[in-house]
Design an enzyme around this catalytic site. Structure first.
Site, PDB file in Angstrom:
ATOM      1  CB  SER A 186      -0.973  -0.048   1.184  1.00 27.41           C
ATOM      2  OG  SER A 186      -2.061   0.814   0.992  1.00 27.41           O
TER       3      SER A 186
ATOM      4  CG  ASP B 197      -4.564  -1.722   0.398  1.00 31.37           C
ATOM      5  OD1 ASP B 197      -3.541  -2.282   0.822  1.00 31.37           O
ATOM      6  OD2 ASP B 197      -4.862  -0.549   0.680  1.00 31.37           O
TER       7      ASP B 197
END
Length: 293
Positions: free
Chosen positions: A55, A182
C-alpha cells in the site's frame, strides 16, 4: 513508539558488515512516517539490499528504490500537499474520465488510482521495476484468489497502484488477468519475503489502531476503518509470534486517519521519534551481534 528486537544469525555477522532490508507497511496517510526510517538509514550511510512494501509502503518504497533520499521524499510530499487547492486542481485536471472508470463489473470504489499516481508520483519513479536502483517487492491482494501476490518485475506504477487500491475508495486493478486490490489486506507489513535477502530486516508498521475512551461508539466510517486496523494488527501479531523480523517499529500515528494526507506535516512531527529509535535499535543490534560473535 513500539520497538521489538531479534538478534541476527551469529554466523551471518562474522568477518563482514551486516546487510539490511526494509519492509514498509500499509496505513494510508500514516505511511508518511516512513520518511523518518529512510532518513535515519541515509544518515547512517546504510543502503538496503532490498525493499518490500504494501500500500503506502509500496509507494514510499518505489521512490526510495528509485534512488530518492529521505530528504527528497520529504520535500516532495510536503510540497505536494502544501496547497490544498492546487492539489485538487491538479487532480481535477486529469478529467472525469481519468478520475473515474465507468466500466461495469467489480466496484468497491470508482477512483482510478493508477491514473492518479501517474500524475502525482515523483518523476524519479520509473515505469518499470527493471529501472530501479534497489530491488523492490510489492505486495498486492488477488481478490478472487484470496491470497497475496508479490510483484517485482514489469509495470512498476501499475503494481504500486494495485498495492494501494483501498477497497471502498479506489477501483481494483487488473494484473496478469487477475483482479488485484490493496496489499495491506493480506500482508500489512511484508517483511517475511525479505528474511532470506539480508542479515537484518527492519519492518515498519503504520497500520495504527482505533483511538477513543472506550465508551463512545465510533462513526460509521471510523468503525469500518477501525475494524480493518484490528484485523491487520491481528495478522501482524501472529506473524511476530511465528517469525519476527530483527527490528519491528511502530511509529506514533494512531490519531491520523487513512486519508489525512493534507496533515503530512503533523504526521511527520508526531512520528519524528521513530528516526532516533531506529538508530538506537541498530546500534543495539550491532553491539549484541558483536558480543555474540
Amino acid at each position: 513508539m513500539s520497538i521489538k528486537l531479534a538478534l541476527p544469525d551469529r554466523e551471518a555477522v562474522k568477518n563482514r558488515d551486516l546487510t539490511f532490508a526494509v519492509a514498509l507497511g500499509g496505513g494510508g496517510a500514516r505511511g508518511i512516517s516512513h520518511i523518518h526510517i529512510i532518513e535515519a538509514l541515509d544518515e547512517l550511510g546504510i543502503r538496503p539490499v532490498a525493499i518490500s512494501g504494501s500500500s503506502i509502503g509500496a509507494i514510499m518504497g518505489a521512490g526510495w528504490a528509485a534512488g530518492m533520499t529521505g530528504r527528497e521524499i520529504r520535500d516532495y510530499v510536503l510540497e505536494l500537499v502544501s496547497d490544498r487547492g492546487r492539489l485538487l486542481n491538479r487532480l481535477w485536471s486529469l478529467g472525469p474520465a481519468s478520475m473515474r472508470d465507468t466500466r461495469g463489473g467489480f466496484r468497491f470504489g470508482q477512483f482510478n488510482l493508477e491514473r492518479i499516481l501517474h500524475a502525482l508520483l515523483p518523476p524519479q519513479v520509473p515505469d518499470d521495476f527493471a529501472d530501479l536502483k534497489i530491488p523492490l517487492k510489492v505486495s498486492v491482494c488477488d481478490y478472487y484468489g484470496q491470497a497475496e501476490v508479490v510483484l517485482e518485475q514489469g509495470d512498476l506504477k501499475q503494481a504500486v497502484a494495485a498495492s494501494a487500491a483501498l477497497p471502498g475508495l479506489f477501483m481494483p486493478i487488473l494484473i496478469n488477468g487477475r483482479i488485484m486490490i490493496d496489499g495491506g489486506i493480506v500482508n500489512p507489513v511484508p517483511y517475511e519475503q525479505l528474511l532470506d535477502r539480508s542479515d537484518l530486516v527492519i519492518a515498519v508498521d503504520v497500520v495504527g489502531s482505533p483511538e477513543g475512551d472506550g465508551t463512545h461508539a465510533p462513526s460509521r466510517i471510523d468503525s469500518l476503518f477501525g475494524a480493518s486496523q484490528i484485523t491487520m494488527q491481528a495478522n501482524n501479531s501472529l506473524k511476530l509470534k511465528l517469525n519476527p523480523p530483527h527490528i519491528f517499529l511502530r511509529p506514533s500515528v494512531n490519531p491520523f486517519r487513512v486519508m489525512d494526507f493534507l496533515r503530512a506535516g503533523e504526521i511527520l512531527e508526531m512520528s519524528a521519534p521513530a528516526k532516533d529509535d531506529l538508530k538506537r535499535a541498530i546500534d543495539a543490534l550491532h553491539i549484541a551481534a558483536a558480543a555474540a560473535g
